[in-house]
Motif scaffolding. Sequence first.
Motif, PDB file in Angstrom:
ATOM      1  N   GLN A  99       0.824  -1.213   0.000  1.00 23.62           N
ATOM      2  CA  GLN A  99       0.000   0.000   0.000  1.00 23.62           C
ATOM      3  C   GLN A  99       0.856   1.259   0.000  1.00 23.62           C
ATOM      4  OE1 GLN A  99      -2.386  -1.046   3.475  1.00 23.62           O
ATOM      5  NE2 GLN A  99      -4.152  -1.432   2.165  1.00 23.62           N
ATOM      6  N   GLU A 100       2.030   1.177   0.624  1.00 17.65           N
ATOM      7  CA  GLU A 100       2.933   2.335   0.648  1.00 17.65           C
ATOM      8  C   GLU A 100       3.499   2.623  -0.738  1.00 17.65           C
ATOM      9  OE1 GLU A 100       7.283   3.614   2.504  1.00 17.65           O
ATOM     10  OE2 GLU A 100       6.195   1.887   3.343  1.00 17.65           O
ATOM     11  N   TYR A 101       3.928   1.584  -1.421  1.00 15.84           N
ATOM     12  CA  TYR A 101       4.547   1.767  -2.736  1.00 15.84           C
ATOM     13  C   TYR A 101       3.524   1.912  -3.847  1.00 15.84           C
ATOM     14  CZ  TYR A 101       9.404   1.004  -1.368  1.00 15.84           C
ATOM     15  OH  TYR A 101      10.663   1.137  -0.836  1.00 15.84           O
ATOM     16  N   TYR A 102       2.384   1.251  -3.695  1.00 17.36           N
ATOM     17  CA  TYR A 102       1.398   1.205  -4.763  1.00 17.36           C
ATOM     18  C   TYR A 102       0.019   1.575  -4.233  1.00 17.36           C
ATOM     19  CZ  TYR A 102       5.237  -1.408  -6.833  1.00 17.36           C
ATOM     20  OH  TYR A 102       6.472  -1.783  -7.286  1.00 17.36           O
ATOM     21  N   PRO A 103      -0.286   2.879  -4.147  1.00 19.53           N
ATOM     22  CA  PRO A 103      -1.583   3.312  -3.602  1.00 19.53           C
ATOM     23  C   PRO A 103      -2.777   2.696  -4.325  1.00 19.53           C
ATOM     24  CG  PRO A 103      -0.095   5.187  -3.823  1.00 19.53           C
ATOM     25  CD  PRO A 103       0.565   4.030  -4.510  1.00 19.53           C
ATOM     26  N   GLU A 104      -2.613   2.377  -5.601  1.00 19.73           N
ATOM     27  CA  GLU A 104      -3.718   1.796  -6.362  1.00 19.73           C
ATOM     28  C   GLU A 104      -3.995   0.352  -5.951  1.00 19.73           C
ATOM     29  OE1 GLU A 104      -0.016   0.647  -8.637  1.00 19.73           O
ATOM     30  OE2 GLU A 104      -0.735   2.362  -7.467  1.00 19.73           O
ATOM     31  N   ALA A 105      -3.157  -0.170  -5.045  1.00 20.94           N
ATOM     32  CA  ALA A 105      -3.313  -1.563  -4.631  1.00 20.94           C
ATOM     33  C   ALA A 105      -4.628  -1.823  -3.905  1.00 20.94           C
ATOM     34  CB  ALA A 105      -2.158  -1.983  -3.723  1.00 20.94           C
ATOM     35  N   LYS A 106      -5.260  -0.773  -3.403  1.00 20.47           N
ATOM     36  CA  LYS A 106      -6.538  -0.977  -2.722  1.00 20.47           C
ATOM     37  C   LYS A 106      -7.572  -1.613  -3.647  1.00 20.47           C
ATOM     38  CE  LYS A 106      -8.028   3.803  -3.653  1.00 20.47           C
ATOM     39  NZ  LYS A 106      -8.399   5.089  -3.038  1.00 20.47           N
ATOM     40  N   HIS A 113     -10.190 -10.331  -5.757  1.00 21.00           N
ATOM     41  CA  HIS A 113     -10.462  -9.447  -6.884  1.00 21.00           C
ATOM     42  C   HIS A 113      -9.487  -9.687  -8.037  1.00 21.00           C
ATOM     43  CE1 HIS A 113     -12.362  -6.455  -3.810  1.00 21.00           C
ATOM     44  NE2 HIS A 113     -13.159  -7.450  -4.117  1.00 21.00           N
ATOM     45  N   LEU A 114      -8.555 -10.622  -7.861  1.00 20.54           N
ATOM     46  CA  LEU A 114      -7.568 -10.897  -8.894  1.00 20.54           C
ATOM     47  C   LEU A 114      -7.867 -12.217  -9.584  1.00 20.54           C
ATOM     48  CD1 LEU A 114      -4.263  -9.870  -7.059  1.00 20.54           C
ATOM     49  CD2 LEU A 114      -5.408  -8.632  -8.898  1.00 20.54           C
ATOM     50  N   ASN A 115      -7.822 -12.183 -10.894  1.00 19.95           N
ATOM     51  CA  ASN A 115      -7.991 -13.396 -11.704  1.00 19.95           C
ATOM     52  C   ASN A 115      -6.600 -13.958 -11.962  1.00 19.95           C
ATOM     53  OD1 ASN A 115      -8.837 -15.395 -13.408  1.00 19.95           O
ATOM     54  ND2 ASN A 115      -9.292 -14.025 -15.126  1.00 19.95           N
ATOM     55  N   THR A 116      -6.261 -15.075 -11.326  1.00 18.12           N
ATOM     56  CA  THR A 116      -4.901 -15.593 -11.368  1.00 18.12           C
ATOM     57  C   THR A 116      -4.778 -16.793 -12.300  1.00 18.12           C
ATOM     58  OG1 THR A 116      -5.215 -17.113  -9.518  1.00 18.12           O
ATOM     59  CG2 THR A 116      -4.564 -14.860  -8.982  1.00 18.12           C
ATOM     60  N   GLY A 117      -3.545 -17.048 -12.716  1.00 19.51           N
ATOM     61  CA  GLY A 117      -3.243 -18.212 -13.533  1.00 19.51           C
ATOM     62  C   GLY A 117      -1.802 -18.614 -13.334  1.00 19.51           C
ATOM     63  N   ILE A 118      -1.351 -19.596 -14.095  1.00 19.66           N
ATOM     64  CA  ILE A 118       0.031 -20.065 -14.045  1.00 19.66           C
ATOM     65  C   ILE A 118       0.765 -19.547 -15.277  1.00 19.66           C
ATOM     66  CG2 ILE A 118       1.531 -22.097 -14.078  1.00 19.66           C
ATOM     67  CD1 ILE A 118      -0.598 -23.605 -12.547  1.00 19.66           C
ATOM     68  N   GLN A 119       1.918 -18.949 -15.060  1.00 17.00           N
ATOM     69  CA  GLN A 119       2.666 -18.335 -16.160  1.00 17.00           C
ATOM     70  C   GLN A 119       3.023 -19.370 -17.231  1.00 17.00           C
ATOM     71  OE1 GLN A 119       6.279 -16.317 -15.005  1.00 17.00           O
ATOM     72  NE2 GLN A 119       6.328 -15.118 -16.884  1.00 17.00           N
ATOM     73  N   PHE A 120       2.820 -18.996 -18.486  1.00 15.68           N
ATOM     74  CA  PHE A 120       3.090 -19.794 -19.685  1.00 15.68           C
ATOM     75  C   PHE A 120       2.127 -20.970 -19.852  1.00 15.68           C
ATOM     76  CE2 PHE A 120       7.374 -18.035 -18.591  1.00 15.68           C
ATOM     77  CZ  PHE A 120       7.363 -17.060 -19.588  1.00 15.68           C
TER      78      PHE A 120
END
Length: 269
Positions: A99-106, A113-120
């Motif tokens: 939150q300190e480095y990335y205010p938009e992280a809220k 709220h994140l749609n995750t997957g496995i790289q490649f």
Amino acid sequence: MTKSLLARHEKFFFHKEPFPHLCIVDALENSLYQKLVWEFPSDTDIIKDHIDTGNSRFHLHGHEILEKTKNKALSDFVNYHCSPLFLKEFLTAFKPSIQEYYPEAKKWINESHLNTGIQFQDDIENKDVVLNCMACINSIPKDRVKSVRSAHIDLPDKLYTGLFYLKDPNDDGEGGDLNLYSFKKGLDHSYRSRKENDLLGMGEIPLELLHLEKTIRYSSNMFVIFLNTPHSIHGVTPRKNAAHSRRFFCVTAKFNHDMFRLSTFQKTS
């Protein structure tokens, strides 16, 4: 038996300088650690048909391991560290710094709220973030003493990097440690803006511009993980008298967009 590298993080001090990171000694129970040592892919399986010039990095991506391995401990370990459960652990442990480095992280600090997957394995264009857990080696040096990767900042689409070391008990070589750095005073905003492409990704930062803040030894069952920021300068020390490859897992999370630009940050040490 827990398989998470962050399971014991609350027992260790959270470091905010020179950038947010955790160092966890004996990260896994010894029985699981020994299974992973036993099941870790061979140098030959990792290098495959690539040319090894000595002290070079090679790796198997998480999806490759999951597709090919028949070893349960290895498969379970990689699968967990490519999962939303591990991402949730990271977001919880690093929440104040994120939150300190990335205010938009809220908007996304709650992993639901994140749609995750496995790289490649999954298309990053259809995901918010893709995770990876790579089995990596730095091959045995063949001639001159050199660093496999000197001081640098990771690409700005990466949220974190975690390095879990599996040092061979017979490895009595020197080096292969992780150095953490900060910029010296006098490295002004204009320099960082001009050199942005050089400093990110494959570009290395001249050591004369940096303060060495900390050295984390390459040792068995050691896990270090850090938040990727414009200040997350790190590199590997040269290896000497090494007769064994440097073995480790590398866990990462990669967004489908850049998290920062160096030109927007002006903090120096």
